[in-house]
Design a protein around this motif. Sequence first.
Motif, PDB file in Angstrom:
ATOM      1  N   THR A  58      29.162  28.550 -41.827  1.00 57.11           N
ATOM      2  CA  THR A  58      30.139  28.736 -40.745  1.00 57.11           C
ATOM      3  C   THR A  58      29.731  29.887 -39.835  1.00 57.11           C
ATOM      4  OG1 THR A  58      31.521  30.228 -42.019  1.00 57.11           O
ATOM      5  CG2 THR A  58      32.024  27.875 -42.194  1.00 57.11           C
ATOM      6  N   TYR A  59      30.471  29.977 -38.728  1.00 60.87           N
ATOM      7  CA  TYR A  59      30.168  30.953 -37.676  1.00 60.87           C
ATOM      8  C   TYR A  59      31.470  31.626 -37.296  1.00 60.87           C
ATOM      9  CZ  TYR A  59      27.946  32.461 -33.274  1.00 60.87           C
ATOM     10  OH  TYR A  59      27.412  33.180 -32.243  1.00 60.87           O
ATOM     11  N   HIS A  87      26.921  26.248 -37.973  1.00 65.58           N
ATOM     12  CA  HIS A  87      28.075  26.005 -37.109  1.00 65.58           C
ATOM     13  C   HIS A  87      27.917  26.910 -35.890  1.00 65.58           C
ATOM     14  CE1 HIS A  87      30.936  24.555 -40.537  1.00 65.58           C
ATOM     15  NE2 HIS A  87      29.695  24.152 -40.730  1.00 65.58           N
ATOM     16  N   LEU A 116      31.727  23.520 -32.401  1.00 64.11           N
ATOM     17  CA  LEU A 116      33.173  23.760 -32.517  1.00 64.11           C
ATOM     18  C   LEU A 116      33.684  24.607 -31.357  1.00 64.11           C
ATOM     19  CD1 LEU A 116      32.477  24.822 -36.064  1.00 64.11           C
ATOM     20  CD2 LEU A 116      34.207  23.068 -35.675  1.00 64.11           C
ATOM     21  N   ARG A 117      34.965  24.454 -31.073  1.00 61.62           N
ATOM     22  CA  ARG A 117      35.574  25.366 -30.113  1.00 61.62           C
ATOM     23  C   ARG A 117      35.738  26.743 -30.739  1.00 61.62           C
ATOM     24  NH1 ARG A 117      41.860  25.305 -28.836  1.00 61.62           N
ATOM     25  NH2 ARG A 117      41.770  26.684 -30.647  1.00 61.62           N
ATOM     26  N   GLY A 118      36.220  26.749 -31.987  1.00 59.68           N
ATOM     27  CA  GLY A 118      36.527  28.018 -32.646  1.00 59.68           C
ATOM     28  C   GLY A 118      37.979  28.407 -32.414  1.00 59.68           C
ATOM     29  N   ASP A 119      38.456  29.253 -33.307  1.00 60.50           N
ATOM     30  CA  ASP A 119      39.830  29.754 -33.166  1.00 60.50           C
ATOM     31  C   ASP A 119      39.826  31.019 -32.327  1.00 60.50           C
ATOM     32  OD1 ASP A 119      41.391  27.868 -34.523  1.00 60.50           O
ATOM     33  OD2 ASP A 119      40.642  28.630 -36.441  1.00 60.50           O
ATOM     34  N   ALA A 138      35.021  22.105 -27.476  1.00 61.60           N
ATOM     35  CA  ALA A 138      33.884  21.587 -28.243  1.00 61.60           C
ATOM     36  C   ALA A 138      33.171  20.463 -27.485  1.00 61.60           C
ATOM     37  CB  ALA A 138      34.367  21.100 -29.611  1.00 61.60           C
ATOM     38  N   TYR A 158      40.684  16.078 -37.222  1.00 58.86           N
ATOM     39  CA  TYR A 158      41.921  16.578 -37.834  1.00 58.86           C
ATOM     40  C   TYR A 158      42.850  15.425 -38.214  1.00 58.86           C
ATOM     41  CZ  TYR A 158      39.953  20.801 -35.979  1.00 58.86           C
ATOM     42  OH  TYR A 158      39.072  21.827 -35.714  1.00 58.86           O
ATOM     43  N   HIS A 162      45.156  18.518 -34.730  1.00 61.03           N
ATOM     44  CA  HIS A 162      44.910  19.951 -34.480  1.00 61.03           C
ATOM     45  C   HIS A 162      46.182  20.597 -33.925  1.00 61.03           C
ATOM     46  CE1 HIS A 162      43.398  23.536 -32.392  1.00 61.03           C
ATOM     47  NE2 HIS A 162      42.507  23.540 -33.362  1.00 61.03           N
ATOM     48  N   ALA A 165      46.979  20.537 -30.128  1.00 63.07           N
ATOM     49  CA  ALA A 165      46.976  19.259 -29.392  1.00 63.07           C
ATOM     50  C   ALA A 165      48.391  18.849 -29.020  1.00 63.07           C
ATOM     51  CB  ALA A 165      46.331  18.176 -30.240  1.00 63.07           C
ATOM     52  N   ASP A 171      44.648  14.160 -29.424  1.00 68.58           N
ATOM     53  CA  ASP A 171      43.640  14.757 -30.304  1.00 68.58           C
ATOM     54  C   ASP A 171      42.564  13.737 -30.683  1.00 68.58           C
ATOM     55  OD1 ASP A 171      42.971  17.254 -31.346  1.00 68.58           O
ATOM     56  OD2 ASP A 171      43.665  16.702 -33.351  1.00 68.58           O
ATOM     57  N   ASN A 174      40.384  13.243 -27.848  1.00 68.30           N
ATOM     58  CA  ASN A 174      39.447  14.376 -27.798  1.00 68.30           C
ATOM     59  C   ASN A 174      38.262  14.128 -28.730  1.00 68.30           C
ATOM     60  OD1 ASN A 174      38.521  17.105 -27.265  1.00 68.30           O
ATOM     61  ND2 ASN A 174      39.259  17.605 -29.319  1.00 68.30           N
ATOM     62  N   LYS A 178      34.266  13.750 -27.803  1.00 68.52           N
ATOM     63  CA  LYS A 178      33.180  14.524 -28.429  1.00 68.52           C
ATOM     64  C   LYS A 178      32.046  13.582 -28.855  1.00 68.52           C
ATOM     65  CE  LYS A 178      36.002  17.135 -31.246  1.00 68.52           C
ATOM     66  NZ  LYS A 178      36.411  18.257 -32.107  1.00 68.52           N
ATOM     67  N   TYR A 281      34.125  22.101 -49.005  1.00 68.90           N
ATOM     68  CA  TYR A 281      34.307  23.511 -48.653  1.00 68.90           C
ATOM     69  C   TYR A 281      34.138  24.290 -49.956  1.00 68.90           C
ATOM     70  CZ  TYR A 281      36.358  21.658 -44.367  1.00 68.90           C
ATOM     71  OH  TYR A 281      36.556  20.996 -43.182  1.00 68.90           O
TER      72      TYR A 281
HETATM   73  C1  LIG Z   1      34.670  20.999 -40.635  1.00 66.07           C
HETATM   74  C2  LIG Z   1      35.151  22.199 -39.861  1.00 66.07           C
HETATM   75  C3  LIG Z   1      34.325  23.312 -39.745  1.00 66.07           C
HETATM   76  C4  LIG Z   1      34.751  24.434 -39.019  1.00 66.07           C
HETATM   77  N1  LIG Z   1      33.916  25.516 -38.918  1.00 66.07           N
HETATM   78  C5  LIG Z   1      34.286  26.583 -38.193  1.00 66.07           C
HETATM   79  C6  LIG Z   1      33.419  27.703 -38.002  1.00 66.07           C
HETATM   80  O1  LIG Z   1      32.296  27.732 -38.510  1.00 66.07           O
HETATM   81  N2  LIG Z   1      33.854  28.740 -37.263  1.00 66.07           N
HETATM   82  C7  LIG Z   1      35.087  28.740 -36.685  1.00 66.07           C
HETATM   83  O2  LIG Z   1      35.420  29.712 -36.013  1.00 66.07           O
HETATM   84  N3  LIG Z   1      35.939  27.710 -36.839  1.00 66.07           N
HETATM   85  C8  LIG Z   1      35.567  26.629 -37.567  1.00 66.07           C
HETATM   86  N4  LIG Z   1      36.426  25.571 -37.703  1.00 66.07           N
HETATM   87  C9  LIG Z   1      37.770  25.655 -37.123  1.00 66.07           C
HETATM   88  C10 LIG Z   1      37.796  25.231 -35.639  1.00 66.07           C
HETATM   89  O3  LIG Z   1      36.997  26.079 -34.866  1.00 66.07           O
HETATM   90  C11 LIG Z   1      39.240  25.303 -35.178  1.00 66.07           C
HETATM   91  O4  LIG Z   1      40.005  24.314 -35.812  1.00 66.07           O
HETATM   92  C12 LIG Z   1      39.449  25.278 -33.670  1.00 66.07           C
HETATM   93  O5  LIG Z   1      40.794  25.636 -33.408  1.00 66.07           O
HETATM   94  C13 LIG Z   1      39.199  23.921 -33.025  1.00 66.07           C
HETATM   95  O6  LIG Z   1      37.887  23.623 -32.942  1.00 66.07           O
HETATM   96  P1  LIG Z   1      37.396  22.156 -32.472  1.00 66.07           P
HETATM   97  O7  LIG Z   1      35.943  22.185 -32.411  1.00 66.07           O
HETATM   98  O8  LIG Z   1      38.058  21.113 -33.263  1.00 66.07           O
HETATM   99  O9  LIG Z   1      38.001  22.162 -30.967  1.00 66.07           O
HETATM  100  P2  LIG Z   1      38.179  21.069 -29.858  1.00 66.07           P
HETATM  101  O10 LIG Z   1      37.663  19.740 -30.256  1.00 66.07           O
HETATM  102  O11 LIG Z   1      37.683  21.657 -28.597  1.00 66.07           O
HETATM  103  O12 LIG Z   1      39.767  20.933 -29.793  1.00 66.07           O
HETATM  104  C14 LIG Z   1      40.591  22.079 -29.868  1.00 66.07           C
HETATM  105  C15 LIG Z   1      41.980  21.750 -29.370  1.00 66.07           C
HETATM  106  O13 LIG Z   1      41.968  21.653 -27.957  1.00 66.07           O
HETATM  107  C16 LIG Z   1      42.435  20.373 -27.540  1.00 66.07           C
HETATM  108  N5  LIG Z   1      41.644  20.053 -26.361  1.00 66.07           N
HETATM  109  C17 LIG Z   1      40.388  19.568 -26.295  1.00 66.07           C
HETATM  110  N6  LIG Z   1      40.002  19.442 -25.003  1.00 66.07           N
HETATM  111  C18 LIG Z   1      41.019  19.888 -24.250  1.00 66.07           C
HETATM  112  C19 LIG Z   1      41.241  20.040 -22.833  1.00 66.07           C
HETATM  113  N7  LIG Z   1      40.287  19.708 -21.951  1.00 66.07           N
HETATM  114  N8  LIG Z   1      42.428  20.530 -22.419  1.00 66.07           N
HETATM  115  C20 LIG Z   1      43.389  20.888 -23.298  1.00 66.07           C
HETATM  116  N9  LIG Z   1      43.253  20.771 -24.632  1.00 66.07           N
HETATM  117  C21 LIG Z   1      42.076  20.288 -25.099  1.00 66.07           C
HETATM  118  C22 LIG Z   1      42.218  19.465 -28.737  1.00 66.07           C
HETATM  119  O14 LIG Z   1      43.071  18.356 -28.760  1.00 66.07           O
HETATM  120  C23 LIG Z   1      42.536  20.425 -29.865  1.00 66.07           C
HETATM  121  O15 LIG Z   1      43.908  20.573 -30.026  1.00 66.07           O
HETATM  122  C24 LIG Z   1      36.038  24.437 -38.417  1.00 66.07           C
HETATM  123  C25 LIG Z   1      36.865  23.315 -38.552  1.00 66.07           C
HETATM  124  C26 LIG Z   1      36.434  22.199 -39.250  1.00 66.07           C
HETATM  125  C27 LIG Z   1      37.335  21.018 -39.396  1.00 66.07           C
END
Ligand SMILES: Cc1cc2nc3c(=O)[nH]c(=O)nc-3n(C[C@H](O)[C@H](O)[C@H](O)COP(=O)(O)OP(=O)(O)OC[C@H]3O[C@@H](n4cnc5c(N)ncnc54)[C@H](O)[C@@H]3O)c2cc1C
Length: 313
Positions: A58-59, A87, A116-119, A138, A158, A162, A165, A171, A174, A178, A281
């Motif tokens: 992870t990152y 990641h 990933l988008r990240g939190d 993402a 998810y 998510h 969303a 979602d 989305n 991707k 995990y």
């Molecule tokens: C298998 C796995 C591994 C993970 N590893 C990591 C890690 O290494 N590091 C880390 O920090 N986190 C990690 N996460 C957590 C993840 O980064 C978070 O859940 C984050 O909040 C969402 O990332 P995502 O890539 O799903 O985002 P996205 O796919 O970008 O979606 C995020 C949210 O934004 C919404 N969205 C998308 N596009 C738009 C738009 N244009 N306008 C408005 N809303 C939009 C989506 O519906 C969703 O609710 C991981 C999660 C999973 C399931």
Amino acid sequence: MALGAHELRDRIHTNITNSITPKVSFEFFPANTESMEKTIRRSIEKLESLNPEFISVTYGADGSTRERTFDAIASIQARGTVDAMPHLTCVGAQKDDIASIADEYYELGIRKIMALRGDPQGGAGATYAPTEGGFPYAEQLVEGLAAQHDFDIYVAAYPETHPDAPSPHFDLQNLKRKFDAGASTAITQYFFNTESYLRFRDAAVRMGIDNPIIPGILPVTNFATLQRFSKASSITLPKWLETAFAGLDAEPETRQLIAANIAIEQVIALQAEGVNDFHFYTLNRAELCYAVCHALGVRRANTNENNTVEAAA
Ligand SMILES: Cc1cc2nc3c(=O)[nH]c(=O)nc-3n(C[C@H](O)[C@H](O)[C@H](O)COP(=O)(O)OP(=O)(O)OC[C@H]3O[C@@H](n4cnc5c(N)ncnc54)[C@H](O)[C@@H]3O)c2cc1C
């Protein structure tokens, strides 16, 4: 008709006998102490013997683990026994930064990457705002990585939607975007309700998604921590799970046994529904995942045709 427990186990036995075993992968997070680094090294040594598809690292969402993630990936890749998958997240990063990290990985021989988008800073539950000059979501990160190198790109999915969303449909759209942007495979957030994964998989197919959606399996040992994280991430914890761990706060060994049993039941139920890939995990420890894989029929690479492990020389 759903298969009973004995029939499920008979099926697994038949699969093992016929060498039909699921594909597995394992996720670690970068160590922040020397002792954790040792634990991770030992865990990787144990789990790589199961011939996983890849081991991912992870990152930190804001790039806080950039070096540590890179070092961990480099050392896994250098073993030459298993593919390492880093990641990468969008939070707080400029496109140029991401491009140079991706270049470094590519030069190292890395071909799988998780986009990933990240939190947001403050963790799951805080409000997210795209970084100026960065990739907003993402989907755009996938697009950027796909344009840069011939990576095999993985993304998150998810089953219980998510938390940011506006709707499950949004979602899922989305997720489709991707894939359309160049991702090959999704790995799900952990879940405990098998039905939620199956419904999600069906809805994805109805939306025209035919890419693999690999269930993320979390063997649980600490229910209190799980409760905190699951709340922020809108993941349902069934009552039976709470009951299973009730009264065991001071009994870690018993919790391990319960955790293994729950995870084994979960993967067997998914396998009965045709799931053949599982992402674990690991929380940086091998034992539970190793036990669950064993129950699934995933055995050490040097296991002979009678499914007994060859004695060490
Ligand atoms: C298998 C796995 C591994 C993970 N590893 C990591 C890690 O290494 N590091 C880390 O920090 N986190 C990690 N996460 C957590 C993840 O980064 C978070 O859940 C984050 O909040 C969402 O990332 P995502 O890539 O799903 O985002 P996205 O796919 O970008 O979606 C995020 C949210 O934004 C919404 N969205 C998308 N596009 C738009 C738009 N244009 N306008 C408005 N809303 C939009 C989506 O519906 C969703 O609710 C991981 C999660 C999973 C399931």
